[in-house]
Design an enzyme around this catalytic site. Structure first.
Site, PDB file in Angstrom:
ATOM      1  N   HIS A 109      82.586  28.890  86.078  1.00 39.01           N
ATOM      2  CA  HIS A 109      82.293  29.759  84.863  1.00 39.01           C
ATOM      3  C   HIS A 109      83.369  29.286  83.621  1.00 39.01           C
ATOM      4  O   HIS A 109      84.466  30.519  83.954  1.00 39.01           O
ATOM      5  CB  HIS A 109      81.837  30.917  84.692  1.00 39.01           C
ATOM      6  CG  HIS A 109      79.685  31.182  85.207  1.00 39.01           C
ATOM      7  ND1 HIS A 109      78.530  31.331  84.199  1.00 39.01           N
ATOM      8  CD2 HIS A 109      79.552  31.193  86.737  1.00 39.01           C
ATOM      9  CE1 HIS A 109      78.282  31.142  85.226  1.00 39.01           C
ATOM     10  NE2 HIS A 109      78.136  31.276  86.660  1.00 39.01           N
ATOM     11  N   HIS A 158      79.590  25.371  90.436  1.00 41.04           N
ATOM     12  CA  HIS A 158      80.633  25.439  89.454  1.00 41.04           C
ATOM     13  C   HIS A 158      81.153  26.991  89.158  1.00 41.04           C
ATOM     14  O   HIS A 158      81.245  27.872  89.257  1.00 41.04           O
ATOM     15  CB  HIS A 158      78.951  25.735  87.808  1.00 41.04           C
ATOM     16  CG  HIS A 158      78.253  26.427  88.103  1.00 41.04           C
ATOM     17  ND1 HIS A 158      77.052  26.693  89.856  1.00 41.04           N
ATOM     18  CD2 HIS A 158      77.803  27.924  87.696  1.00 41.04           C
ATOM     19  CE1 HIS A 158      76.422  27.410  89.549  1.00 41.04           C
ATOM     20  NE2 HIS A 158      77.405  28.400  88.849  1.00 41.04           N
ATOM     21  N   ARG A 165      77.807  23.545  77.720  1.00 41.22           N
ATOM     22  CA  ARG A 165      77.316  25.045  77.092  1.00 41.22           C
ATOM     23  C   ARG A 165      76.420  25.197  78.257  1.00 41.22           C
ATOM     24  O   ARG A 165      75.269  25.054  78.200  1.00 41.22           O
ATOM     25  CB  ARG A 165      77.102  24.832  76.062  1.00 41.22           C
ATOM     26  CG  ARG A 165      78.251  24.426  75.159  1.00 41.22           C
ATOM     27  CD  ARG A 165      78.501  25.583  73.640  1.00 41.22           C
ATOM     28  NE  ARG A 165      79.809  24.802  72.744  1.00 41.22           N
ATOM     29  CZ  ARG A 165      80.670  25.303  72.871  1.00 41.22           C
ATOM     30  NH1 ARG A 165      80.828  25.993  73.367  1.00 41.22           N
ATOM     31  NH2 ARG A 165      81.859  24.589  72.765  1.00 41.22           N
ATOM     32  N   ASP A 166      76.381  26.800  78.259  1.00 43.51           N
ATOM     33  CA  ASP A 166      75.654  27.459  79.109  1.00 43.51           C
ATOM     34  C   ASP A 166      73.826  27.722  78.535  1.00 43.51           C
ATOM     35  O   ASP A 166      74.981  27.656  77.255  1.00 43.51           O
ATOM     36  CB  ASP A 166      75.774  29.006  79.919  1.00 43.51           C
ATOM     37  CG  ASP A 166      75.361  29.473  81.613  1.00 43.51           C
ATOM     38  OD1 ASP A 166      75.933  29.173  82.612  1.00 43.51           O
ATOM     39  OD2 ASP A 166      73.985  29.487  81.087  1.00 43.51           O
ATOM     40  N   VAL A 183      72.535  28.511  90.774  1.00 47.34           N
ATOM     41  CA  VAL A 183      72.262  26.787  90.962  1.00 47.34           C
ATOM     42  C   VAL A 183      73.125  26.835  91.799  1.00 47.34           C
ATOM     43  O   VAL A 183      74.567  27.182  91.733  1.00 47.34           O
ATOM     44  CB  VAL A 183      72.299  26.237  89.866  1.00 47.34           C
ATOM     45  CG1 VAL A 183      72.885  24.741  89.673  1.00 47.34           C
ATOM     46  CG2 VAL A 183      72.119  26.840  88.571  1.00 47.34           C
TER      47      VAL A 183
END
Ligand code: 5GP
Ligand code: ZN
Length: 115
Positions: free
Chosen positions: A103, A101, A30-31, A97
Site C-alpha cells: 500500500h 501488495h 488505486r485502492d 487479499v
C-alpha cells in the site's frame, strides 16, 4: 495466475482497476476504498500469496515493488511530504487479499501509533 485471485484478475484486465503503472513485473492501481488522498496498491504480476511464502528468487521483484512505490510517490506529489508503505501479512495484520501488495498511502498527516 491463481484461480479466483482478485489482484491476478486486475493484473490480467479481467476485472477493471484504475491502473497507474504497469511493466513486465508489476502493476499499480488505486485502492477501491482509499484511506488517504493517495492510496495505491503495487502488486507483482505473478501470484505470490504473502511475505510468508517469499523465496530468495523473489528478492529482486520485491525490491522492484518498492522502487515503483518511490516513483509513484514522486508522480503523485507526495514524495517530499512523506508517505507510508504497508504490507499486511496474514489475518492478524488485516490482510484480506492474498496476493502480496504494497500500500502506498499519503497526501495527509499520518496518525500514530501504527499498531
Ligand atoms: P489488505 O487488507 O489485504 O492489506 O488490502 C487489500 C486492499 O484491497 C484493501 O485496501 C481494499 O480496499 C482493496 N481492494 C479490495 N477489493 C478491491 C478491488 O476490487 N479493487 C481495488 N482497486 N482495490 C480493492
Ligand atoms: Zn493473485
Amino acid at each position: 495466475m491463481a484461480d479466483s485471485c482478485l489482484f491476478c484478475m486486475i493484473v490480467s484486465g479481467e476485472i477493471k482497476g484504475t491502473i497507474v503503472f504497469r511493466d513486465d513485473q508489476a502493476t499499480a492501481f488505486r485502492d477501491i476504498n482509499p484511506v488517504a488522498p493517495t492510496h495505491i496498491l503495487i502488486v507483482p504480476n505473478k501470484h505470490i500469496e504473502s511475505v510468508s511464502v517469499l523465496e530468495s528468487a523473489d528478492e529482486q521483484l520485491i525490491g522492484h515493488l518498492f522502487s515503483v512505490a518511490g516513483q509513484l510517490a514522486k508522480s503523485e506529489g507526495i514524495a517530499e511530504g512523506g508517505y507510508r508503505l504497508i504490507t499486511n501479512t496474514g489475518p492478524d495484520a488485516g490482510q484480506t487479499v492474498f496476493h502480496i501488495h504494497v500500500h502506498l498511502i499519503g497526501g495527509q498527516m499520518m496518525r500514530h501509533p501504527m499498531g
